[in-house]
Each structure stands twice: as structure tokens, then as C-alpha cells.
Scaffold this motif. Structure first.
Motif, PDB file in Angstrom:
ATOM      1  N   UNK A   1       4.136  -0.127 -38.488  1.00  0.00           N
ATOM      2  CA  UNK A   1       2.883   0.310 -39.078  1.00  0.00           C
ATOM      3  C   UNK A   1       1.715   0.153 -38.121  1.00  0.00           C
ATOM      4  N   UNK A   2       0.534   0.489 -38.611  1.00  0.00           N
ATOM      5  CA  UNK A   2      -0.673   0.400 -37.793  1.00  0.00           C
ATOM      6  C   UNK A   2      -1.214  -1.015 -37.789  1.00  0.00           C
ATOM      7  N   UNK A   3      -2.035  -1.322 -36.805  1.00  0.00           N
ATOM      8  CA  UNK A   3      -2.615  -2.645 -36.629  1.00  0.00           C
ATOM      9  C   UNK A   3      -3.654  -2.909 -37.717  1.00  0.00           C
ATOM     10  N   UNK A   4      -3.586  -4.056 -38.404  1.00  0.00           N
ATOM     11  CA  UNK A   4      -4.638  -4.389 -39.376  1.00  0.00           C
ATOM     12  C   UNK A   4      -6.012  -4.391 -38.699  1.00  0.00           C
ATOM     13  N   UNK A   5      -7.006  -3.939 -39.422  1.00  0.00           N
ATOM     14  CA  UNK A   5      -8.329  -3.746 -38.832  1.00  0.00           C
ATOM     15  C   UNK A   5      -8.894  -5.012 -38.196  1.00  0.00           C
ATOM     16  N   UNK A   6      -8.662  -6.167 -38.812  1.00  0.00           N
ATOM     17  CA  UNK A   6      -9.278  -7.389 -38.303  1.00  0.00           C
ATOM     18  C   UNK A   6      -8.619  -7.890 -37.017  1.00  0.00           C
TER      19      UNK A   6
END
Length: 403
Positions: free
Chosen positions: A372-377
Motif C-alpha cells: 500500500x501507500x505510505x501513511x501521510x504522517x
């Protein structure tokens, strides 16, 4: 139950992995000697008949235990088996301030107690399972073991000789890559022929072992490194999130332990299960969570009806320290064949059937999910990172802080 091929005195029994495997090979564990109370409770729940003596310390048993307490005379016991404390010889010990002390470590003293019991019982064979450092490298136990057996031979006219091999459990049907030192010494001096690998080119996989177990709910703490598991492909680790991986650069190349954020691959055996994993230590499940105790037991090849006692942490520790029973079964079957234990009929019946504890292969398959994509934080941590400086320069502290 297979007709019993001979009696075993089990030392340093732990959760019973070695004994479960030997039982599947037709052996009868007459007594277990184990210091850890939780492990003793585990053995009592699963095989109360194995807890036939009151001794919990091998050194105490070495002073007091006599063959008559097990209904035997000297030389009647078929096997003394056990895995003496491995911490002084483990790879992990190299990261401690005292480094690996081997036989100079107090935790290695129980080997001398084991040798005293060999002298007392004079079994037909001895079986020891341990980490590779037990027989290789600085301070290893092999010289002490060989010297002890030589003294026993001189005193008793026996011919114990040490045969050793490093076996990968995955090569014998265990769904886990786990290198183990196996030591066998026969009283008659006949060399032990170690079994040939049966699964090296087509191993039992993590998917074979775990596919039919129910999934569990687990959510990582916000901001914890385990949140990154969903961004890492199956079969990879934190290195995917470095300059040489395929994901965003969060860490420096080779600046963490290999097991940091390490995930299982469905189509391969598991990596070695640790006994005391940290919060970021894998292998993690491909569903981005820690492994359950039931899953760890499957990856170790325990039968499903073998139940551990104690707290979740104690169960993780026992499952990680255990001998893979399927590997023990293979070694036990080799002992039965080469020492001609049991009656000819019972021996032929045992060896004509396949090992009981090898996991069956899955008949269904679910393809891996893309990362998946990297968490925003975590976006603020993306950027160029220094790599490890190279071999021989020691571990570095490239620590990325979340603020």
C-alpha cells in the motif's frame, strides 16, 4: 500410536518439541527434567506421564537420579536427549556487551550435568539439538562434550563418539528456515548417518502451514514502525524502504537488523522464529500483523492439539525456543533404523510410513497483495539516508525519530 522403540530421558525439555518428534518416531519419553515452571506445566497438561521424576534442575538430577527410578538398569536406556541452554552460543549473544562467552558462561554449566547423567545411565545413544554456535566458533561446546565422553569411555569401556551436522529444518518438511546443530553419539561407536534432505527443492511453505487458520484483528499504534508493514511487499523487510528498495526512502540501507519489519512470503518457508521478539521484530504475517501463538506453533511443526501454558509472552518464548518436532521425528526415525530399535515388525511398519508431523500441502492459493501507500504522517521522513559503512565496522545507530 506407534509401538514404542525405546525409552528416553529428556533433559532441558522446554515446551516438548524434541520429545513430541521422538514420540512420533516411536520413542517413549520416560521422564522430563525442566527448570521453567511454565514449561513444566505445558508438559504436564499435554503428557502427564512424562513428569515422572521430581527433579527440575539437570544438575540436581545429575547428583540424585538413578536408573532404578525409571524402572531400568544401567545400559538399558535407549536415549538421553535434550537441548542445553543455547544463549551463550547464539548469534544474538554477539550483540550483548559481554559478547559470546560459550563454555565460560554460567548458563553452559548444565552440559556437565548432562554428561554426569550419561555416565550414570550409559544410554545407547545421546541426542543434542542446539544453535549452530554450540558446535562452531569461539568457545563452542564440542571440545567439552568430546572430552567428557572420552572420560566416560575410559571409565566404562564404552565407545561414545561425537557426530555433528548442521541441518536446516526446512529441508526436512518444517515450514521454517531454521539452522540447527544436531549432535549424536552412539555407545557402540558406530558413526551416525544423518538423514538426507527430503524437501530442499520443494519446501513446505508458510502458506501450506497457515492458510487454513482464522485471521485475527490487529491494528498497529499510530506512528509506530509497524504501521509501515502495509507498505512492504510480502517476503521483504525494512530494506524495501531504503535507497536500494522499491519504496520511499525512510531508512538507510543495512542500518537495521534483518528481522526489522520482516514479512512472511506465502510461497516460501518462514524465517527463523525468535523467542523474544521486539515490537518491530519479524517475521510478521503477510496480513501486516504479528503472528499468533497458534501460527508460530504451525511454523514450528507442532501438532494442533499441543497446547502451551502461561502468558502470551511466555508462550511466544517457548514456541520460539522449541525444537521443531518434525525435524526431531526425522532424526528419531534415523536412530530407529540405524540402531535397529524395536521389533523387526514394528520397525518396518514405522519406516514404511511417511513422517507424521510434516505439514500437508495446501490445495488452495490466494495471491499476494501489492504493498500500500505510505501513511501521510511518515512523508516527512522520506529523503536521502546514510547506508551502513560496510562489513567489519560494527552496528551503527542510524535512528530515525518520529516527532
Amino acid at each position: 500410536m506407534t509401538q514404542m522403540m525405546g525409552g528416553v530421558l529428556s533433559l532441558f525439555s522446554g515446551a516438548g518439541g524434541l520429545d513430541v518428534g521422538l514420540e512420533a518416531a516411536g520413542f517413549n519419553t520416560l521422564a522430563c527434567v525442566e527448570m521453567d515452571e511454565t514449561a513444566r506445566n505445558t508438559l504436564t497438561v499435554n503428557r502427564p506421564e512424562w513428569m515422572a521424576v521430581e527433579y527440575t534442575d539437570v544438575l540436581e538430577a545429575a547428583k540424585k537420579l538413578r536408573p532404578s527410578e525409571l524402572g531400568l538398569r544401567r545400559r538399558q536406556l535407549e536415549l538421553i536427549a535434550g537441548g542445553p541452554p543455547c544463549q551463550p552460543f547464539s548469534k544474538a549473544a554477539q550483540w550483548m556487551s559481554t559478547a559470546r562467552r560459550g563454555m565460560e558462561d554460567d548458563r553452559a554449566i548444565p552440559l556437565h550435568g548432562m554428561l554426569e547423567l550419561v555416565d550414570r545411565f550409559l544410554p545407547k545413544a545421546i541426542l543434542i539439538e542446539n544453535v549452530v554456535g554450540y558446535i562452531q566458533g569461539p568457545g563452542n561446546a564440542r571440545p567439552v562434550l568430546e572430552a567428557g565422553l572420552a572420560a566416560i569411555n575410559r571409565a566404562n569401556g564404552t565407545k561414545y563418539r561425537v557426530d555433528v551436522a548442521v541441518l536446516n529444518a526446512a529441508d526436512f518438511g518444517v515450514p521454517q528456515n531454521r539452522d540447527r546443530a544436531i549432535i549424536v553419539a552412539r555407545r557402540d561407536g558406530v558413526p551416525f548417518e544423518f538423514p538426507e534432505p527430503t524437501h530442499r527443492t520443494n519446501p513446505i511453505t508458510a502458506w501450506d502451514a497457515l492458510h487454513d487458520l482464522s485471521d485475527v484483528e490487529w491494528a498497529p499504534k499510530h506512528g509506530a514502525w509497524t504501521e509501515l508493514l502495509s507498505c512492504i511487499p510480502e517476503g521483504s523487510n525494512y530494506q524495501y524502504l531504503t535507497a536500494r528498495g522499491g519504496g520511499p526512502e525512510i531508512f538507510g540501507w543495512r542500518t537495521r537488523f534483518w528481522s526489522f519489519l520482516l514479512k512472511l512470503a506465502r510461497d516460501r518457508p518462514s524465517w527463523t522464529l525468535p523467542a523474544s521478539p521486539g515490537p518491530n521484530t519479524g517475521p510478521f504475517h503477510w496480513n501486516n500483523r504479528p503472528l499468533t501463538v497458534a501460527e508460530r506453533m504451525r511454523l514450528q511443526s507442532f501438532p494442533d492439539d499441543w497446547k502451551l501454558r502461561g502468558t502470551p509472552r511466555a508462550q511466544v518464548r517457548m514456541s520460539g525456543n522449541a525444537t521443531p518436532p518434525a525435524l526431531a521425528e526425522v532424526i528419531g526415525r534415523a536412530l530407529v533404523a540405524q540402531m535397529r530399535l524395536g521389533t523387526p515388525l514394528s520397525r518396518r511398519a514405522l519406516l514404511a510410513s511417511p513422517p507424521r508431523l510434516v505439514q500437508k500441502r495446501a490445495t488452495s492459493w490466494v495471491a499476494p497483495r501489492a504493498p500500500g501507500s505510505l501513511p501521510n504522517h511518515f512523508e516527512k521522513l522520506v529523503g536521502e539516508k546514510a547506508a551502513h559503512p560496510g562489513a567489519g565496522l560494527g552496528p551503527m545507530s542510524h535512528t530515525v525519530q518520529l516527532t
